[in-house]
Design a protein around this motif. Structure first.
Motif, PDB file in Angstrom:
ATOM      1  N   ASP A   1      10.036  10.151  -4.180  1.00  0.00           N
ATOM      2  CA  ASP A   1       8.820   9.340  -4.077  1.00  0.00           C
ATOM      3  C   ASP A   1       8.924   8.075  -4.920  1.00  0.00           C
ATOM      4  OD1 ASP A   1       7.585  11.002  -2.274  1.00  0.00           O
ATOM      5  OD2 ASP A   1       6.132  11.830  -3.681  1.00  0.00           O
ATOM      6  N   LEU A   2       9.423   8.207  -6.134  1.00  0.00           N
ATOM      7  CA  LEU A   2       9.501   7.043  -7.019  1.00  0.00           C
ATOM      8  C   LEU A   2      10.531   6.036  -6.539  1.00  0.00           C
ATOM      9  CD1 LEU A   2       9.176   8.739 -10.535  1.00  0.00           C
ATOM     10  CD2 LEU A   2       7.387   7.673  -9.146  1.00  0.00           C
ATOM     11  N   GLU A   3      11.653   6.516  -6.017  1.00  0.00           N
ATOM     12  CA  GLU A   3      12.657   5.591  -5.500  1.00  0.00           C
ATOM     13  C   GLU A   3      12.174   4.910  -4.219  1.00  0.00           C
ATOM     14  OE1 GLU A   3      16.739   7.640  -7.282  1.00  0.00           O
ATOM     15  OE2 GLU A   3      16.156   8.039  -5.197  1.00  0.00           O
ATOM     16  N   THR A   4      11.447   5.637  -3.388  1.00  0.00           N
ATOM     17  CA  THR A   4      10.851   5.013  -2.205  1.00  0.00           C
ATOM     18  C   THR A   4       9.850   3.946  -2.618  1.00  0.00           C
ATOM     19  OG1 THR A   4      11.119   7.051  -0.925  1.00  0.00           O
ATOM     20  CG2 THR A   4       9.540   5.439  -0.088  1.00  0.00           C
ATOM     21  N   ALA A   5       9.035   4.277  -3.615  1.00  0.00           N
ATOM     22  CA  ALA A   5       8.059   3.304  -4.124  1.00  0.00           C
ATOM     23  C   ALA A   5       8.755   2.044  -4.613  1.00  0.00           C
ATOM     24  CB  ALA A   5       7.241   3.931  -5.250  1.00  0.00           C
ATOM     25  N   LEU A   6       9.867   2.219  -5.326  1.00  0.00           N
ATOM     26  CA  LEU A   6      10.584   1.068  -5.877  1.00  0.00           C
ATOM     27  C   LEU A   6      11.049   0.115  -4.780  1.00  0.00           C
ATOM     28  CD1 LEU A   6      11.766  -0.405  -8.301  1.00  0.00           C
ATOM     29  CD2 LEU A   6      13.747   1.133  -8.196  1.00  0.00           C
ATOM     30  N   THR A   7      11.474   0.653  -3.639  1.00  0.00           N
ATOM     31  CA  THR A   7      11.935  -0.220  -2.555  1.00  0.00           C
ATOM     32  C   THR A   7      10.782  -0.953  -1.879  1.00  0.00           C
ATOM     33  OG1 THR A   7      11.801   1.517  -0.849  1.00  0.00           O
ATOM     34  CG2 THR A   7      13.859   1.350  -2.103  1.00  0.00           C
TER      35      THR A   7
ATOM     36  N   LEU B   1       2.114   6.805  -6.759  1.00  0.00           N
ATOM     37  CA  LEU B   1       1.075   7.661  -7.315  1.00  0.00           C
ATOM     38  C   LEU B   1       1.288   9.120  -6.927  1.00  0.00           C
ATOM     39  CD1 LEU B   1      -1.973   5.282  -6.848  1.00  0.00           C
ATOM     40  CD2 LEU B   1      -0.838   5.886  -8.988  1.00  0.00           C
ATOM     41  N   ARG B   2       1.777   9.375  -5.718  1.00  0.00           N
ATOM     42  CA  ARG B   2       2.104  10.753  -5.370  1.00  0.00           C
ATOM     43  C   ARG B   2       3.230  11.274  -6.248  1.00  0.00           C
ATOM     44  NH1 ARG B   2       3.931  12.547   0.655  1.00  0.00           N
ATOM     45  NH2 ARG B   2       5.970  11.821  -0.083  1.00  0.00           N
ATOM     46  N   GLY B   3       4.233  10.426  -6.515  1.00  0.00           N
ATOM     47  CA  GLY B   3       5.313  10.829  -7.402  1.00  0.00           C
ATOM     48  C   GLY B   3       4.827  11.116  -8.804  1.00  0.00           C
ATOM     49  N   LEU B   4       3.928  10.282  -9.311  1.00  0.00           N
ATOM     50  CA  LEU B   4       3.345  10.507 -10.639  1.00  0.00           C
ATOM     51  C   LEU B   4       2.584  11.823 -10.681  1.00  0.00           C
ATOM     52  CD1 LEU B   4       2.370   9.637 -13.507  1.00  0.00           C
ATOM     53  CD2 LEU B   4       0.501   8.409 -12.356  1.00  0.00           C
TER      54      LEU B   4
ATOM     55  N   PHE C   1       0.825  -1.211   0.000  1.00  0.00           N
ATOM     56  CA  PHE C   1       0.000   0.000   0.000  1.00  0.00           C
ATOM     57  C   PHE C   1       0.860   1.262   0.000  1.00  0.00           C
ATOM     58  CE2 PHE C   1      -3.826  -2.250   2.141  1.00  0.00           C
ATOM     59  CZ  PHE C   1      -4.369  -2.530   0.903  1.00  0.00           C
ATOM     60  N   LEU C   2       1.888   1.262   0.835  1.00  0.00           N
ATOM     61  CA  LEU C   2       2.751   2.437   0.902  1.00  0.00           C
ATOM     62  C   LEU C   2       3.485   2.660  -0.419  1.00  0.00           C
ATOM     63  CD1 LEU C   2       4.196   1.982   4.504  1.00  0.00           C
ATOM     64  CD2 LEU C   2       2.659   3.807   3.741  1.00  0.00           C
ATOM     65  N   GLY C   3       3.954   1.572  -1.014  1.00  0.00           N
ATOM     66  CA  GLY C   3       4.644   1.693  -2.294  1.00  0.00           C
ATOM     67  C   GLY C   3       3.745   2.273  -3.369  1.00  0.00           C
ATOM     68  N   GLN C   4       2.504   1.810  -3.418  1.00  0.00           N
ATOM     69  CA  GLN C   4       1.569   2.356  -4.401  1.00  0.00           C
ATOM     70  C   GLN C   4       1.289   3.835  -4.137  1.00  0.00           C
ATOM     71  OE1 GLN C   4      -1.831  -0.258  -5.697  1.00  0.00           O
ATOM     72  NE2 GLN C   4      -1.085  -1.560  -4.028  1.00  0.00           N
ATOM     73  N   ALA C   5       1.146   4.195  -2.861  1.00  0.00           N
ATOM     74  CA  ALA C   5       0.861   5.593  -2.522  1.00  0.00           C
ATOM     75  C   ALA C   5       2.033   6.498  -2.888  1.00  0.00           C
ATOM     76  CB  ALA C   5       0.527   5.714  -1.039  1.00  0.00           C
ATOM     77  N   TYR C   6       3.242   6.071  -2.593  1.00  0.00           N
ATOM     78  CA  TYR C   6       4.415   6.871  -2.966  1.00  0.00           C
ATOM     79  C   TYR C   6       4.540   6.973  -4.483  1.00  0.00           C
ATOM     80  CZ  TYR C   6       6.493   7.423   1.691  1.00  0.00           C
ATOM     81  OH  TYR C   6       6.748   7.802   2.994  1.00  0.00           O
TER      82      TYR C   6
END
Length: 469
Positions: free
Chosen positions: A193-199, A138-141, A131-136
Motif C-alpha cells: 500500500d505504501l509503495e503504491t501510494a508513493l507512485t 492511509l490504508r497502509g497506515l 486521491f488514490l495515493g492518499q487512500a492507499y
C-alpha cells in the motif's frame, strides 16, 4: 442471520458515510457509491476524519500505547486504561474494541475510494492519482497500526496477522467471515500500500499546510522508513529516511516547544488537524479538573524525574504538576497538549523521527553518521553531543532519545516491542496507585487481544494467545 462483527463494522462505515446513501438493507447497490468529484472530495475528507476520531488519533491510540509502557499511567476511574496500564487486559476491553472498530471503518472508507475514484468522469487523471495515493497511504497506515497492535512484529512478538479486507463491503452473508492473514502477509500488504501510494501521490498538495496535513510523496517515504526499521531492513530504512531528510520541506524546528505551541511547522511530516469543529480529546485526559480536564491519565513519575535530570533538556520542562493538600506533588501531566478548546494538532510523523530512524539503522549496521543524526535531535533539545563515556551504549542512547522525544505521542510501547526490549524494560514499573511495581512478564501480552465480540461472532477469527477465545 448470525452477526458478523468485523463485516458489520465495515458495512456500517459504508452506510453511515455522508457521501453514501443510507439503505437499511443487507445489500448496498452500486448506485450508492459516490460518482462525481464532489463526492470524492467528501469521501477523502471522511477518511481523514476517521483518523481524527477520539477512538483513534484523537486520543485513544496514543494512550493505549503510552499506558502500556513506562510513559503514562492510569490514575482515574476508567478501568479500561487501568487494565492496559497493569497488564491485566481482558478481550472485552472497551478502548481496544473502539480502536479496532474505527480503524476498520477507515479501511473500508479507503477501499471505497480506491474502488470508485477510477470511474469518476469529472476528475482529471492527476486528481484521481492524488486521491488514490492518499487512500492507499492511509490504508497502509491503518493496517500498520492494526498489525502493530494486534499482530506484533515478525520474529519478535505475536504469531498471527490481521484481517485484510481490500474491497468495499457491500453484502452480508456467510462468505463475509474474515480470517487473519499471516503476520508476514499483513506487513507485506502495508508495504504494498505504501509503495503504491508513493507512485501515485504528488510531491505537494495545494499549499505548505496541506502538504503536511495530507499525504504527499514525502509522507509515504517517511512511513516506509519506519516500516523498514520494524522489518530490520536497515539499508532501506536509511534510504527512505535520507530521502525525507534531504527534502527541503522538512526541517528540524529549532524550538522543541514551538512544535506544539504552533501548528504545521517545518518539523511536521504528517500532522492531523483539529479545530473547534473537530476537537482532539487527548488534552482532556491528561489535564486536571482545575484546567478543565478529567485527569485520568498522568505521566509516570520516574519518567518525569529522568527527563528533568538534565536541566538543559527543554523536554523536561514541559510538565505541569498537581499538588496534594500538603503541597507535595501528587502527579505530573504533560503540557505538549494544552490549547484551550481541545484544538491541539497531533503529529503522526515528525522529521526528528527520520533522524533517529537513520541513527538507529546506521548504528546497528556499523555505518558512520549515527552519532551525527542522534546529535541533531539532542542538540535541538538543549543537550550536548552524544558521548560514550557519559551516555553509554549508542543503541541504548538512541532508544532513550526516542523515549524523551516522542513521549505522549504513542511511540514508546511499539518501540520496546519491535526491539525485543519490552519484557526487560517493563519488568518493574512504579505506579502512583500501586504499592508495588507492575511487571510485564508474559510475552503473550506483547500484542493486544482481538475484541471478544469479533472472536465470538466470527469462527474464522483466531484470538491471540493468552486471551482465551
Amino acid at each position: 442471520m448470525k452477526k458478523i462483527y468485523l463485516f458489520i463494522i465495515l458495512l456500517t462505515s459504508a452506510m453511515s458515510c455522508n457521501v453514501l446513501d443510507q439503505e437499511p438493507q443487507e445489500e448496498i447497490s452500486d448506485q450508492t457509491a459516490f460518482n462525481n468529484a464532489k463526492g470524492a472530495e467528501a469521501a477523502m475528507a471522511g477518511l481523514y476524519s476517521q483518523l481524527q476520531k477520539t477512538e483513534y488519533y484523537g486520543r485513544n491510540f496514543q494512550i493505549l500505547s503510552d499506558c502500556s509502557s513506562d510513559i503514562s499511567q492510569s490514575i482515574g476511574t476508567w478501568d479500561f486504561y487501568r487494565e492496559v496500564d497493569t497488564y491485566s487486559i481482558d478481550a472485552s476491553n472497551l478502548e481496544i474494541k473502539n480502536f479496532y472498530e474505527i480503524a476498520y471503518m477507515g479501511v473500508n472508507q479507503a477501499n471505497n475510494i480506491i474502488a470508485n475514484v477510477p470511474g469518476i468522469a469529472d476528475l482529471t487523471d492527476a486528481k484521481k492519482d492524488n486521491f488514490l495515493g492518499q487512500a492507499y497511504f492511509l490504508r497502509g497506515l491503518i493496517f500498520f497500526d492494526l498489525v502493530k497492535m494486534f499482530g506484533g512484529v515478525p520474529g519478535v512478538a505475536g504469531n498471527n496477522g490481521i484481517g485484510l479486507p481490500l474491497t468495499p463491503s457491500t453484502k452480508i452473508d456467510e462468505s463475509s467471515y474474515i480470517s487473519r492473514a499471516s503476520l508476514a502477509d499483513s506487513y507485506a500488504q502495508v508495504r504494498q500500500d505504501l509503495e503504491t501510494a508513493l507512485t501515485l501521490l504528488p510531491a505537494s498538495q495545494a499549499n505548505d499546510g496541506q502538504s503536511r496535513a495530507r499525504a504527499v510523496k514525502g509522507t509515504a517515504r517517511a512511513l516506509l522508513a519506519r516500516y523498514h526499521l520494524y522489518m530490520k531492513e536497515y539499508d532501506l530504512a536509511i534510504g527512505y529516511a535520507t530521502d525525507v531528510i534531504d527534502d527541503s520541506r522538512y526541517i528540524i524546528n529549532p524550538s522543541f516547544k514551538d512544535i506544539f505551541d504552533g501548528k504545521l511547522t517545518t518539523e511536521s511530516i504528517f500532522e492531523l488537524e483539529f479545530n473547534t469543529a473537530d476537537q482532539s480529546n487527548i488534552r482532556t485526559w491528561y489535564l486536571p479538573a482545575s484546567l478543565s480536564g478529567r485527569g485520568d491519565i498522568a505521566a509516570h513519575g520516574d519518567l518525569v524525574n529522568e527527563m528533568k535530570a538534565n536541566a538543559s533538556d527543554v523536554r523536561g520542562t514541559m510538565f505541569g504538576q498537581v499538588l496534594n493538600t500538603d503541597n507535595t506533588v501528587s502527579h505530573y501531566y504533560p503540557t505538549k497538549y494544552q490549547k484551550a478548546g481541545n484544538i491541539d494538532n497531533f503529529h503522526i510523523i515528525r522529521i526528528a523521527e527520520m533522524y533517529l530512524i537513520r541513527a538507529e539503522a546506521r548504528a546497528i549496521q556499523g555505518y558512520a553518521g549515527a552519532e551525527d543524526d542522534l546529535n541533531m535531535v539532542r542538540n535541538r533539545a538543549g543537550l550536548a553531543d552524544y558521548s560514550l563515556a557519559v551516555d553509554g551504549d549508542l543503541i541504548l542512547a538512541i532508544e532513550k532519545e526516542n523515549k524523551f522525544e516522542f513521549a505522549f505521542e504513542g511511540h514508546r510501547w511499539f518501540d520496546l516491542v519491535r526491539t525485543g526490549r519490552a519484557l526487560t524494560v517493563l519488568s518493574s514499573v512504579n505506579r502512583k496507585n500501586s504499592s508495588t511495581p507492575i511487571s510485564l512478564s508474559n510475552p503473550d501480552y506483547l500484542v493486544m487481544p482481538i475484541p471478544r465480540d469479533e472472536t465470538l461472532s466470527n469462527p474464522n477469527m483466531k484470538q491471540n494467545d493468552g486471551y482465551g477465545k
